[in-house]
Design a protein around this motif. Structure first.
Motif, PDB file in Angstrom:
ATOM      1  N   ALA A 147      -2.188   5.851   5.030  1.00 43.27           N
ATOM      2  CA  ALA A 147      -2.703   5.075   5.815  1.00 43.27           C
ATOM      3  C   ALA A 147      -4.264   4.821   4.831  1.00 43.27           C
ATOM      4  CB  ALA A 147      -3.094   5.471   7.061  1.00 43.27           C
ATOM      5  N   LEU A 148      -4.783   5.934   4.564  1.00 47.81           N
ATOM      6  CA  LEU A 148      -6.069   5.870   3.735  1.00 47.81           C
ATOM      7  C   LEU A 148      -5.922   4.899   2.496  1.00 47.81           C
ATOM      8  CD1 LEU A 148      -7.291   9.368   4.212  1.00 47.81           C
ATOM      9  CD2 LEU A 148      -8.463   7.321   5.190  1.00 47.81           C
ATOM     10  N   ALA A 149      -4.477   5.233   1.782  1.00 46.05           N
ATOM     11  CA  ALA A 149      -4.560   4.483   0.528  1.00 46.05           C
ATOM     12  C   ALA A 149      -4.675   2.937   0.706  1.00 46.05           C
ATOM     13  CB  ALA A 149      -3.385   5.069  -0.201  1.00 46.05           C
ATOM     14  N   GLN A 150      -4.084   2.492   1.814  1.00 40.99           N
ATOM     15  CA  GLN A 150      -3.913   1.150   2.227  1.00 40.99           C
ATOM     16  C   GLN A 150      -5.354   0.611   2.396  1.00 40.99           C
ATOM     17  OE1 GLN A 150      -1.008  -0.464   2.066  1.00 40.99           O
ATOM     18  NE2 GLN A 150      -0.132   1.414   1.488  1.00 40.99           N
ATOM     19  N   VAL A 151      -6.348   1.222   2.573  1.00 47.02           N
ATOM     20  CA  VAL A 151      -7.703   0.927   3.140  1.00 47.02           C
ATOM     21  C   VAL A 151      -8.856   1.169   2.054  1.00 47.02           C
ATOM     22  CG1 VAL A 151      -9.477   1.219   4.925  1.00 47.02           C
ATOM     23  CG2 VAL A 151      -7.192   1.468   5.630  1.00 47.02           C
ATOM     24  N   LEU A 179      -9.245   3.383  -1.514  1.00 51.72           N
ATOM     25  CA  LEU A 179      -8.478   4.310  -2.775  1.00 51.72           C
ATOM     26  C   LEU A 179      -9.230   5.635  -3.218  1.00 51.72           C
ATOM     27  CD1 LEU A 179      -6.033   4.557  -4.771  1.00 51.72           C
ATOM     28  CD2 LEU A 179      -7.761   3.609  -6.380  1.00 51.72           C
ATOM     29  N   ASP A 180     -10.578   5.354  -2.872  1.00 55.06           N
ATOM     30  CA  ASP A 180     -11.607   6.643  -2.990  1.00 55.06           C
ATOM     31  C   ASP A 180     -11.528   7.497  -1.723  1.00 55.06           C
ATOM     32  OD1 ASP A 180     -12.691   6.330  -5.451  1.00 55.06           O
ATOM     33  OD2 ASP A 180     -13.979   4.696  -4.824  1.00 55.06           O
ATOM     34  N   LEU A 181     -11.075   6.939  -0.806  1.00 55.55           N
ATOM     35  CA  LEU A 181     -11.218   7.866   0.434  1.00 55.55           C
ATOM     36  C   LEU A 181      -9.631   8.705   0.436  1.00 55.55           C
ATOM     37  CD1 LEU A 181     -12.081   5.989   3.767  1.00 55.55           C
ATOM     38  CD2 LEU A 181     -13.099   8.219   3.031  1.00 55.55           C
ATOM     39  N   ALA A 182      -8.830   7.863  -0.139  1.00 56.30           N
ATOM     40  CA  ALA A 182      -7.332   8.718  -0.278  1.00 56.30           C
ATOM     41  C   ALA A 182      -7.580   9.862  -1.428  1.00 56.30           C
ATOM     42  CB  ALA A 182      -6.455   7.609  -0.764  1.00 56.30           C
ATOM     43  N   VAL A 183      -8.249   9.596  -2.704  1.00 54.81           N
ATOM     44  CA  VAL A 183      -8.531  10.706  -3.565  1.00 54.81           C
ATOM     45  C   VAL A 183      -9.136  11.623  -2.975  1.00 54.81           C
ATOM     46  CG1 VAL A 183     -10.132  11.107  -5.527  1.00 54.81           C
ATOM     47  CG2 VAL A 183      -8.775   9.057  -5.525  1.00 54.81           C
ATOM     48  N   SER A 184     -10.106  11.611  -2.207  1.00 53.34           N
ATOM     49  CA  SER A 184     -11.011  12.525  -1.215  1.00 53.34           C
ATOM     50  C   SER A 184     -10.067  13.410  -0.450  1.00 53.34           C
ATOM     51  CB  SER A 184     -12.027  11.872  -0.599  1.00 53.34           C
ATOM     52  OG  SER A 184     -12.806  12.838   0.099  1.00 53.34           O
ATOM     53  N   ASN A 204      -5.555  -3.162  -5.371  1.00 54.63           N
ATOM     54  CA  ASN A 204      -6.719  -2.641  -5.987  1.00 54.63           C
ATOM     55  C   ASN A 204      -7.128  -3.733  -7.305  1.00 54.63           C
ATOM     56  OD1 ASN A 204      -8.068  -0.250  -4.416  1.00 54.63           O
ATOM     57  ND2 ASN A 204      -5.815   0.053  -4.855  1.00 54.63           N
ATOM     58  N   GLY A 205      -6.472  -4.528  -7.724  1.00 58.03           N
ATOM     59  CA  GLY A 205      -6.791  -5.577  -8.615  1.00 58.03           C
ATOM     60  C   GLY A 205      -6.484  -5.070 -10.003  1.00 58.03           C
ATOM     61  N   ALA A 206      -5.558  -3.879 -10.010  1.00 53.84           N
ATOM     62  CA  ALA A 206      -5.325  -3.391 -11.190  1.00 53.84           C
ATOM     63  C   ALA A 206      -4.246  -4.122 -12.059  1.00 53.84           C
ATOM     64  CB  ALA A 206      -5.204  -2.129 -11.147  1.00 53.84           C
ATOM     65  N   ASP A 207      -3.987  -3.696 -13.235  1.00 51.52           N
ATOM     66  CA  ASP A 207      -2.587  -4.127 -13.967  1.00 51.52           C
ATOM     67  C   ASP A 207      -1.784  -3.326 -13.584  1.00 51.52           C
ATOM     68  OD1 ASP A 207      -0.684  -4.354 -15.965  1.00 51.52           O
ATOM     69  OD2 ASP A 207      -2.089  -4.571 -17.606  1.00 51.52           O
TER      70      ASP A 207
END
Ligand code: GDP
Ligand code: FE
Ligand code: FE
Length: 199
Positions: free
Chosen positions: A152-156, A158-163, A45-48
């Motif tokens: 699997a969702l987290a790979q695609v 992040l917001d869907l994984a949170v949901s 996700n391009g974070a630190d």
């Protein structure tokens, strides 16, 4: 020294020692798993990456503290007295951030906020908040129904994984007749429900 970038990598060795001494071997393995997961999610996700890894490593630092220690900290920091009605599940993040700050010397407000929110989420989460919230749920040692779908969702997305995680957690808590912390409901309304359209 102002605005100097913190060298997260350099402090890891000291932090690992303190984290391992603060908890069972099993929980320490979980902490290392979350460190790995948050680093991977940060990369995606391009974070630190170093900041996310450190948040993962220390997120459950306070989980094995006594109820008395949490209550004392709630008083010392003059936190909302409603917190006294809750328990370790809520305290180890919301109050635990103060133990991390005082004992591990981690002062990065973004890390402390992510720790505060790692169990309940929040209606408005930062990228780091989400990385830790999801990383904690999907780390490699976790075994529970739905974990593979969450991974699997987290790979695609992040917001869907949170949901997904928020809905699963809420359903689980309700099925167990547990009290729902208001922040958990706020996270549900923000990331799962489409309540504005449905009103
Ligand atoms: P862990 O510390 O790695 O085990 O994971 P978490 O910090 O995400 O969650 C700790 C516990 O808090 C889990 O058993 C969750 O189901 C529970 N939990 C999460 N939200 C709530 C809530 O709103 N109310 C209650 N009572 N428990 C919650
Ligand atoms: Fe936790
Ligand atoms: Fe955890």
């Amino acid at each position: 020294m102002t605005n100097e970038k913190i060298d997260y990598h350099a402090i890891r060795e000291r932090v690992v020692r303190k984290v391992s001494q603060a908890m069972s071997a099993k929980r320490f393995q979980h902490s290392l798993g979350v460190e790995k997961a948050t680093r991977t999610l940060a990369k995606l996700n391009g974070a630190d990456i170093e900041q996310a890894g450190l948040a993962g490593l220390v997120h459950d630092y306070a989980k094995e503290r006594s109820d008395e220690e949490f209550v004392a900290m709630i008083h010392e920091k003059h936190l909302d007295s409603d917190l006294l009605n809750w328990n370790n599940n809520v305290w180890h993040g919301v109050v635990g951030r103060f133990f991390v700050e005082a004992e591990l010397g981690i002062t990065d407000p973004a890390i402390l906020q992510a720790i505060e929110r790692h169990t309940t989420g929040d209606a408005k989460m930062s990228l780091l908040d989400k990385l830790l919230y999801v990383g904690d749920y999907i780390e490699e040692n976790r075994v529970f129904p739905g974990v593979d779908e969450a991974r699997a969702l987290a790979q695609v997305d992040l917001d869907l994984a949170v949901s997904f995680e928020t809905e699963q957690t809420l359903c689980y808590l309700i099925s167990q007749h547990k009290s729902i912390y208001p922040k958990t409901l706020a996270t549900y309304n923000a990331y799962v429900a489409h309540f504005k359209e449905d009103l």
